[in-house]
Write a protein that holds these residues in place. Sequence first.
Motif, short mmCIF file in Angstrom:
data_model
loop_
_atom_site.label_atom_id
_atom_site.label_comp_id
_atom_site.label_asym_id
_atom_site.label_seq_id
_atom_site.Cartn_x
_atom_site.Cartn_y
_atom_site.Cartn_z
N ALA A 12 15.22 2.08 0.72
CA ALA A 12 16.50 2.25 1.41
C ALA A 12 16.33 2.04 2.92
CB ALA A 12 17.07 3.64 1.12
N LEU A 13 15.26 2.59 3.49
CA LEU A 13 14.96 2.38 4.91
C LEU A 13 14.80 0.90 5.20
CD1 LEU A 13 14.15 3.46 7.75
CD2 LEU A 13 11.80 3.54 6.87
N HIS A 14 14.02 0.24 4.37
CA HIS A 14 13.77 -1.19 4.56
C HIS A 14 15.06 -2.00 4.45
CE1 HIS A 14 12.45 -5.22 2.94
NE2 HIS A 14 11.98 -5.20 4.16
N LEU A 59 6.91 1.15 3.43
CA LEU A 59 7.24 0.46 2.19
C LEU A 59 5.97 0.11 1.41
CD1 LEU A 59 9.52 -0.73 0.45
CD2 LEU A 59 9.27 -2.85 1.78
N ALA A 60 4.96 -0.38 2.10
CA ALA A 60 3.69 -0.71 1.44
C ALA A 60 3.04 0.53 0.85
CB ALA A 60 2.75 -1.41 2.42
N ALA A 61 3.04 1.62 1.61
CA ALA A 61 2.44 2.87 1.12
C ALA A 61 3.16 3.36 -0.12
CB ALA A 61 2.47 3.93 2.22
N ALA A 62 4.49 3.30 -0.11
CA ALA A 62 5.26 3.75 -1.27
C ALA A 62 4.99 2.87 -2.49
CB ALA A 62 6.75 3.76 -0.94
N ALA A 83 9.85 -5.91 -2.72
CA ALA A 83 9.14 -5.58 -1.48
C ALA A 83 8.11 -6.65 -1.14
CB ALA A 83 8.47 -4.21 -1.60
N VAL A 84 7.40 -7.11 -2.15
CA VAL A 84 6.39 -8.15 -1.93
C VAL A 84 7.04 -9.44 -1.44
CG1 VAL A 84 4.69 -9.62 -3.11
CG2 VAL A 84 4.72 -7.16 -3.53
N ILE A 85 8.18 -9.80 -2.01
CA ILE A 85 8.90 -11.01 -1.58
C ILE A 85 9.24 -10.90 -0.09
CG2 ILE A 85 11.12 -12.21 -1.78
CD1 ILE A 85 10.91 -11.59 -4.86
#
Length: 135
Positions: A12-14, A59-62, A83-85
């Motif tokens: 959501a933040l991202h 985001l990466a950590a999550a 997220a990876v995209i």
Amino acid sequence: MTPVDALAAAAALHLGFQLVVTAVVYPALAEVPDDDWPRAHDAHSRRITLIVGPVYGLLAAACLWVLASGSTHLVVLISVAGAVISALATAFVAAPVHGELGRTGRNGHLMSRLRSADRVRLCGAVLCAVFALFA
């Protein structure tokens, strides 16, 4: 907080960050007069870096947490794929284009590539957030 909750919060933040970049930041940057471009782009690059690092770091950590927890639900994997995209579009297109824009100045081809990368990032962010909420 569970790993899936962390993924939903980070997604959501991202997504919020990405929506602001797409709807506000890039249109404003595109309107900068050519004679002010170097100063405006340099200021943009310095400021946005302060936000990009923490947002993508969370985001990466999550994503790593949810994967390390052993979750193999399809909705979780699709969320992580989104997220990876976004991360790949940032690392391999947007960031290098910004570097080139800083070195060579603005031109139509580079701005078009930047906006294309931005659309890919936005799609990835939407995919990540929607599927994280379903997870």
